[in-house]
Design a protein around this motif. Structure first.
Motif, PDB file in Angstrom:
ATOM      1  N   ASP B 132       0.825  -1.214   0.000  1.00 12.19           N
ATOM      2  CA  ASP B 132       0.000   0.000   0.000  1.00 12.19           C
ATOM      3  C   ASP B 132       0.858   1.263   0.000  1.00 12.19           C
ATOM      4  O   ASP B 132       0.495   2.268  -0.608  1.00 12.19           O
ATOM      5  CB  ASP B 132      -0.932   0.013   1.212  1.00 12.19           C
ATOM      6  N   ILE B 135       2.055   1.701  -3.516  1.00  7.27           N
ATOM      7  CA  ILE B 135       0.981   2.210  -4.385  1.00  7.27           C
ATOM      8  C   ILE B 135       0.704   3.686  -4.085  1.00  7.27           C
ATOM      9  O   ILE B 135       0.493   4.487  -4.997  1.00  7.27           O
ATOM     10  CB  ILE B 135      -0.296   1.351  -4.222  1.00  7.27           C
ATOM     11  N   ALA B 136       0.772   4.053  -2.800  1.00 10.11           N
ATOM     12  CA  ALA B 136       0.535   5.448  -2.434  1.00 10.11           C
ATOM     13  C   ALA B 136       1.552   6.375  -3.090  1.00 10.11           C
ATOM     14  O   ALA B 136       1.280   7.539  -3.336  1.00 10.11           O
ATOM     15  CB  ALA B 136       0.594   5.613  -0.920  1.00 10.11           C
ATOM     16  N   ARG B 137       2.744   5.854  -3.362  1.00 12.21           N
ATOM     17  CA  ARG B 137       3.778   6.666  -4.032  1.00 12.21           C
ATOM     18  C   ARG B 137       3.785   6.373  -5.523  1.00 12.21           C
ATOM     19  O   ARG B 137       4.841   6.273  -6.132  1.00 12.21           O
ATOM     20  CB  ARG B 137       5.157   6.342  -3.463  1.00 12.21           C
ATOM     21  N   ASP B 138       2.640   6.208  -6.116  1.00 11.14           N
ATOM     22  CA  ASP B 138       2.518   5.983  -7.561  1.00 11.14           C
ATOM     23  C   ASP B 138       2.990   4.607  -8.001  1.00 11.14           C
ATOM     24  O   ASP B 138       3.248   4.395  -9.185  1.00 11.14           O
ATOM     25  CB  ASP B 138       3.292   7.031  -8.357  1.00 11.14           C
ATOM     26  N   GLY B 139       3.125   3.693  -7.063  1.00  6.17           N
ATOM     27  CA  GLY B 139       3.541   2.352  -7.440  1.00  6.17           C
ATOM     28  C   GLY B 139       2.495   1.684  -8.327  1.00  6.17           C
ATOM     29  O   GLY B 139       1.297   1.873  -8.149  1.00  6.17           O
ATOM     30  N   TYR B 140       2.951   0.939  -9.281  1.00  9.26           N
ATOM     31  CA  TYR B 140       2.137   0.244 -10.285  1.00  9.26           C
ATOM     32  C   TYR B 140       1.356   1.206 -11.184  1.00  9.26           C
ATOM     33  O   TYR B 140       0.615   0.770 -12.059  1.00  9.26           O
ATOM     34  CB  TYR B 140       1.232  -0.833  -9.641  1.00  9.26           C
ATOM     35  N   SER B 141       1.512   2.509 -10.979  1.00  9.09           N
ATOM     36  CA  SER B 141       0.866   3.462 -11.886  1.00  9.09           C
ATOM     37  C   SER B 141       1.570   3.453 -13.233  1.00  9.09           C
ATOM     38  O   SER B 141       0.945   3.704 -14.270  1.00  9.09           O
ATOM     39  CB  SER B 141       0.935   4.881 -11.331  1.00  9.09           C
ATOM     40  N   ALA B 144       0.208   0.542 -15.026  1.00  8.92           N
ATOM     41  CA  ALA B 144      -1.145   0.879 -15.467  1.00  8.92           C
ATOM     42  C   ALA B 144      -1.088   1.790 -16.690  1.00  8.92           C
ATOM     43  O   ALA B 144      -1.844   1.617 -17.644  1.00  8.92           O
ATOM     44  CB  ALA B 144      -1.908   1.565 -14.333  1.00  8.92           C
ATOM     45  N   LEU B 147      -0.028  -0.213 -19.818  1.00  9.00           N
ATOM     46  CA  LEU B 147      -1.079  -1.148 -20.225  1.00  9.00           C
ATOM     47  C   LEU B 147      -2.278  -0.396 -20.796  1.00  9.00           C
ATOM     48  O   LEU B 147      -2.913  -0.842 -21.743  1.00  9.00           O
ATOM     49  CB  LEU B 147      -1.521  -2.012 -19.045  1.00  9.00           C
ATOM     50  N   GLY B 148      -2.576   0.765 -20.208  1.00  6.11           N
ATOM     51  CA  GLY B 148      -3.767   1.511 -20.621  1.00  6.11           C
ATOM     52  C   GLY B 148      -3.533   2.436 -21.799  1.00  6.11           C
ATOM     53  O   GLY B 148      -4.433   2.657 -22.605  1.00  6.11           O
ATOM     54  N   GLU B 149      -2.320   3.005 -21.897  1.00  3.76           N
ATOM     55  CA  GLU B 149      -2.148   4.079 -22.882  1.00  3.76           C
ATOM     56  C   GLU B 149      -1.168   3.784 -24.003  1.00  3.76           C
ATOM     57  O   GLU B 149      -1.238   4.406 -25.060  1.00  3.76           O
ATOM     58  CB  GLU B 149      -1.669   5.356 -22.173  1.00  3.76           C
ATOM     59  N   LEU B 259      -1.939  -8.073  -9.257  1.00  2.49           N
ATOM     60  CA  LEU B 259      -0.938  -7.333 -10.037  1.00  2.49           C
ATOM     61  C   LEU B 259       0.085  -8.265 -10.668  1.00  2.49           C
ATOM     62  O   LEU B 259       0.926  -7.853 -11.447  1.00  2.49           O
ATOM     63  CB  LEU B 259      -0.247  -6.292  -9.154  1.00  2.49           C
ATOM     64  N   MET B 265      -5.109  -6.067 -13.929  1.00  3.56           N
ATOM     65  CA  MET B 265      -5.949  -4.852 -13.934  1.00  3.56           C
ATOM     66  C   MET B 265      -6.968  -4.863 -15.074  1.00  3.56           C
ATOM     67  O   MET B 265      -7.275  -3.814 -15.663  1.00  3.56           O
ATOM     68  CB  MET B 265      -5.088  -3.580 -13.986  1.00  3.56           C
TER      69      MET B 265
END
Ligand code: FMN
Ligand code: SF4
Ligand code: FES
Lengths: 131, 597
Positions: B132, B135-141, B144, B147-149, B259, B265
């Motif tokens: 957590d 993720i709070a520090r942009d982890g796995y962003s 994402a 994968l998304g863009e 993940l 995701m």
């Protein structure tokens, strides 16, 4: 644990979790934030410094004010405790005396956010946060 | 969630754990409860702060107080004085080696001032066992985002444009490597993370894995998406138990969050991760040997081509990258190629993590922008040479690199400049030497290592390095000649040109570069039988200062080979031929009458 089923899930999760990291993130760049130091020595605590600190932190979190609150030792104004030192980036630090939780919130609203001076400033030349 | 006003970050890296940091976490928590501040202050375990030498480290935020060498017994004082009353515990604060001042705020420590933390961004900042916080520090962003863009090719283009080069030693452009692997068609491809880290004294990869394991998992998944691989393998030495356990925890958390596994995701991308343990042979860090080892064969290098990107693990296209290389990837994706390439020099972008060691005040792990000078690293971040001695040389690149001297102090550090100076970046070991270090002995030390670690597959390395080592030993023992020095040079060049893998191709570097930069020192050994640094035991000359000798005969009785003679109450003499330089007389003499050199 809930699965992260979409990219939006992850984004939402990050938003919820961010809060917990706030004080650490802020400590990374204190010079760009308003630095507030509450005197927390015995004299300060006895006259309610902890309540003042809590009130300020609550207000900062609620209104997302770019400020970081730390506690300091006695600043030598025991007669005027609780005292709070406020350093706005680019300005000289200012010390407020006889601060109550109510005044603390006022300091944030008037002085920090609007640059208005309020009563209770102790005129000094003392050691400040950045020296 | 409780709204904490302070975090106490306790280092849980290998170094600090060895000096009871786990106990400190416990004690701090107990003390906080005792004073009733458990809702105000939170104690957390983080990864390495890079200041291991002065560990255990406890950092308090937001006021950035940096406590060093904390003992469990100090916890009560920290809580009662600092957390309760706002008074920092002065005696535990870091003391500046030159000004002797206690520094209250870690932002003002020279050690950190010139550092830029990209690969180490989360080390000493988050709890590595809590996904957590990552993720709070942009982890796995970043995952994402790709994968998304982005398409795989767009992702590769970003890495290419960033200018990221491999941090495992060779400096090969990472984006290009990914592109080659992506273009090779196969039913299965692999992403491999090289966490073998065999360079003696280096521990950057270990610290990253211990302090921020998720960043490696995320980067491997991004690489997998880019090259079309659904399987990732981390090859890690079994001697890194803490890193292994943190990776396992991280892997479990990822699977629970979805993940890792199928349809990550909801994007349809699958990625799985496995750990493989190495037995700690240096050569297994070489990528082809590493792959052989993973396949269950002896860890011996194979001829390239074919490169792993064509035929790697199980004969399938395999992309091998170093831990630190991977650690940069999520940051590049999130902040952009331009941001990354704005840091560093023309051909070396971003930062490099170095393990600063040797005769220097601030030993530790540092991350600095490429292009920084050795002078800045040694005298500013490193706080200068220990004990005010004189700087002599610095070895970069470990056993594959060479030494740099005074005249290189102002050269901007990057891949190409180091090679031009006769050394190399290597994995990031940086060992500083002072006037007391003998450069012949230094070369001998590294050769000892390569002789030990040579896999024996090819003759130049197996036999040649052994000869180099024997020769260096001869010189250190005072039996060398000028021909021996020439022999070292010639043989060194032959080994470099003919060895099969990178180990042999670089192993003569420490010898060649010390001969180049410290030829006088070699000459002193072979012509004068003298070791200028006074380190080579066999070349020490023991004599008796007649004025000081009282003729007490204590030394005569101490000498195991009866090399000392003389009349009672008369000055004695040492027979240099018989003397074995054991130093027994020196230790026994009460009148400081024995002279060494
Ligand atoms: C003898 C030898 C030892 C090596 N040891 C390592 C190592 O411990 N870790 C590592 O990442 N690369 C090591 N390498 C480099 C690898 O072969 C390979 O180039 C690297 O893992 C590629 O990753 P990069 O492009 O991200 O640097 C070694 C090479 C040689 C010749
Ligand atoms: S150079 Fe040395 S380590 Fe490499 S293959 Fe030859 S013998 Fe083995
Ligand atoms: S292990 Fe604690 S600072 Fe490195």
């Amino acid at each position: 644990m809930n699965k992260i089923k979409s990219i939006d899930d992850l984004r939402k999760m990050k938003k919820d979790l961010e809060f917990g990291m706030n004080i650490r993130e802020k400590s990374n760049s204190p010079e760009s934030l308003v630095q507030i130091r509450v005197a927390m020595a015995t004299c300060g605590i006895a006259s309610g410094a902890r309540e003042v600190m809590n009130a300020m932190i609550e207000k900062i979190e609620k209104d997302k004010i770019p400020a970081v609150v730390t506690q300091g030792g006695c600043m030598g104004y025991c007669y005027a405790e609780p005292t709070v030192e406020v350093k706005v980036p680019g300005k000289d630090p200012v010390v407020f005396g006889y601060v109550s939780p109510k005044v603390a919130v006022e300091i944030l609203e008037k002085y920090v956010l609007n640059g208005e001076l309020i009563e209770g400033i102790i005129p000094t030349n003392y050691q400040s946060i950045n020296q | 969630m409780a709204s904490y006003k302070m975090h106490l970050l306790v280092c849980g890296g290998t170094g600090c754990r060895a000096s009871e940091s786990a106990k400190i976490v416990e004690e701090l928590s107990v003390e906080i409860k005792r004073v009733g501040l458990e809702n105000d202050a939170q104690v957390l375990t983080t990864g390495c702060f890079g200041f291991c030498e002065k560990g255990p480290i406890v950092k308090v935020v937001p006021d950035n107080t940096f406590y060093t060498q904390v003992k469990p017994g100090d916890c009560k004082e920290i809580i009662e004085e600092h957390i309760l009353k706002g008074r920092k515990v002065k005696r535990l604060l870091y003391e500046d080696p030159t000004t002797k001042e206690h520094i209250e705020d870690s932002k003002h420590m020279q050690f950190y001032q010139k550092q830029i933390r990209i690969a180490l961004r989360n080390c000493g900042f988050i709890d590595p066992e809590n996904i957590d916080e990552y993720i709070a520090r942009d982890g796995y962003s970043a995952l994402a985002k790709v994968l998304g863009e982005y398409t795989p090719q767009q992702t590769i283009d970003i890495i290419k444009k960033s200018g990221l080069r491999g941090r495992g030693g060779g400096g090969f452009p990472t984006g290009l490597k990914w592109e080659i692997a992506s273009k090779n068609k196969a039913d299965q491809k692999y992403v491999v993370c090289n966490a073998d880290e065999g360079d003696p004294g280096a521990f950057m990869d270990r610290s990253i894995l211990e302090g921020d394991p998720h960043s490696i998992i995320e980067a491997m998944a991004i690489c997998g998406y880019s090259i079309g691989a659904t399987k990732g393998i981390i090859y890690i030495r079994a001697e890194y138990p803490l890193a292994i356990s943190r990776l396992k925890v991280a892997g479990r958390q990822c699977r629970a969050y979805g993940l890792l596994g199928k349809d990550i995701m909801g994007t349809g991308f699958d990625f799985e991760l496995e750990l493989r343990y190495g037995a700690g042979a240096f050569v297994c860090g070489e990528e082809t040997a590493l792959i052989r080892s993973m396949e269950g064969f002896r860890g011996e290098p194979t001829v390239k081509p074919p490169f792993p990107a064509e035929k790697g693990y199980m004969g399938k296209p395999t992309n091998v990258n170093n831990v630190e290389t991977f650690a940069n990837v999520p940051a590049i994706i999130l902040k952009g190629a331009d941001w990354f390439s704005s840091i560093g020099t023309e051909k070396s972008k971003g930062t490099k993590v170095f393990a600063l060691a040797g005769k220097i005040n601030n030993v530790g792990l540092i991350e600095v922008p490429m292009g920084i000078t050795l002078r800045e690293v040694i005298y500013e971040i490193g706080g200068g040479i220990k004990g005010g001695k004189k700087f002599k040389a610095v070895q970069t690149g470990g056993p594959s690199g060479g030494c740099l001297t005074e005249k290189h102090l102002d050269v901007p550090i990057d891949y190409d400049n180091l090679i031009a100076a006769g050394s190399m970046m290597g994995s990031g070991g940086m060992i500083v030497m002072d006037e007391d270090d003998c450069m012949v002995a230094v070369a001998k030390f590294y050769l000892e290592f390569t002789v030990e670690e040579s896999c024996g597959k090819c003759a130049p390395c197996r036999v040649g390095n052994k000869r180099l080592h024997e020769n260096l030993e001869k010189i250190c023992n005072g039996r060398g000649t000028t021909e021996d020095v020439e022999y070292l040079k010639n043989l060194g060049k032959v080994i470099k040109d003919t060895a099969l893998c990178g180990l042999g191709q670089t192993s003569p570097n420490p010898v060649l570069s010390t001969i180049e930069h410290f030829y006088d020192e070699y000459l002193a050994h072979v012509t004068e039988r003298r070791c200028p640094a006074g380190q080579c035991k066999a070349l020490k000359l023991y004599t008796i200062i007649a004025d000081k000798c009282t003729g007490c005969t204590a030394c005569v009785r101490a000498c195991p080979v009866a090399a000392i003679t003389g009349e009672k109450r008369q000055p004695h003499v040492i027979d240099a031929e018989k003397c074995i330089r054991c130093g027994a007389c020196f230790d026994k003499c009460k009148f400081s009458a024995i002279h060494v050199q």
